[in-house]
Enzyme design. Structure first.
Site, PDB file in Angstrom:
ATOM      1  N   TYR A  82      -3.474  -0.131  10.008  1.00  0.00           N
ATOM      2  CA  TYR A  82      -3.380  -0.505   8.591  1.00  0.00           C
ATOM      3  C   TYR A  82      -1.953  -0.285   8.083  1.00  0.00           C
ATOM      4  O   TYR A  82      -1.372  -1.150   7.415  1.00  0.00           O
ATOM      5  CB  TYR A  82      -4.367   0.320   7.773  1.00  0.00           C
ATOM      6  CG  TYR A  82      -4.411  -0.032   6.306  1.00  0.00           C
ATOM      7  CD1 TYR A  82      -5.099  -1.150   5.855  1.00  0.00           C
ATOM      8  CD2 TYR A  82      -3.770   0.765   5.351  1.00  0.00           C
ATOM      9  CE1 TYR A  82      -5.142  -1.470   4.501  1.00  0.00           C
ATOM     10  CE2 TYR A  82      -3.806   0.459   4.007  1.00  0.00           C
ATOM     11  CZ  TYR A  82      -4.499  -0.667   3.585  1.00  0.00           C
ATOM     12  OH  TYR A  82      -4.541  -0.987   2.239  1.00  0.00           O
ATOM     13  N   SER A 137       0.845  -1.193   0.000  1.00  0.00           N
ATOM     14  CA  SER A 137       0.000   0.000   0.000  1.00  0.00           C
ATOM     15  C   SER A 137       0.877   1.238   0.000  1.00  0.00           C
ATOM     16  O   SER A 137       2.080   1.180   0.330  1.00  0.00           O
ATOM     17  CB  SER A 137      -0.887  -0.009   1.247  1.00  0.00           C
ATOM     18  OG  SER A 137      -1.503   1.248   1.489  1.00  0.00           O
TER      19      SER A 137
END
Length: 250
Positions: free
Chosen positions: A155, A142
């Site tokens: 996250y 990510s």
């Protein structure tokens, strides 16, 4: 040249195949001639994907955040077509909790699904790849593997771990013919990024941050994914490719 991207007859497992970029990846591989086993928690959405996708597909409904069930999942995904050649770990969750509000439950489900599941599923499937002398592991990293975003501490921690885990997987298994790489998508319109795109001003700000000047469309990931899954990437391992329109270049 076509042989570089020929995955016909390969057996692929794609987690998170019921929606978003996981569904895009599963569809891409099936239409390219692979036999694809989709894994997701929502059985109805998974069945809808399979029914509307050309090629050979199968479904395994499972909650990958439950680490105790991953060995059984690994067995189940090998049942329809045999041992897995290509594993795409696309399932993920983002609880979007500020650091002050992160709960133990939210932390655990995020780290289990985003980081532990890709490793333990790969660990269970690698013996089948070793027996063939060929395998592909593609993880989903990510922007938050390297950037800190608001309400993204759990996250980001998981995705930072994915990038390092990918390098460690490459070190462990590439000598057996198994490459491990990661794609790091920028801002793509999916269920996971729904809260971002629900704010048009924020979505435009993210688009303006890219070099290309727009946010990503699911098909923008097709080329990089196919490269990592195909013979074209035989000598590429341990790498993370940011598919972000140049977001991280600015």
């Amino acid at each position: 040249m076509s042989a570089l991207f020929d995955i016909s007859g390969k057996v692929a497992c794609v987690t998170g195949a019921s929606s978003g970029l996981g569904r895009q990846a599963a569809t891409l591989l099936a239409e390219a001639g692979a036999q694809v086993v989709g894994v997701a928690r929502r059985g109805d959405a998974l069945s809808a994907w399979s029914e509307n996708t050309s090629g050979q597909t199968a479904c395994v409904t499972a909650d990958l955040s439950d680490r105790s069930g991953l060995a059984a999942v690994a067995q189940a995904v090998c049942a329809p077509f045999g041992a897995i050649d290509i594993l795409v770990n696309a399932a993920g969750i983002n609880t979007r909790q500020h650091a002050d509000d992160v709960t133990a439950e939210g932390w655990d489900v995020t780290l289990n699904l985003n980081l532990a599941a890709p490793f333990f599923l790969a660990q269970a499937l690698v013996p089948g790849m070793k027996a063939k002398g060929w395998g592909r592991i593609v993880n989903f990293a990510s922007l938050q593997s390297r950037r800190a975003f608001p309400a993204g501490i759990s996250y980001g921690a998981s995705k930072g771990g994915v990038e390092q885990m990918t390098r460690a997987m490459a070190e462990a298994w590439s000598g057996d013919g198994i490459t491990a790489n990661a794609v790091a998508p920028g801002f793509f319109r999916t269920e996971l990024t729904g809260p971002v795109f629900a704010n048009p001003e924020l979505a435009q700000r993210n688009a303006d941050q890219t070099c290309i000047g727009r946010n990503g469309e699911p098909a923008d990931l097709d080329g990089p994914l196919m490269f990592f899954c195909a013979p074209a990437s035989d000598y590429v391992t341990g790498q993370t490719l940011f598919v972000d329109g140049g977001f991280t270049a600015k």
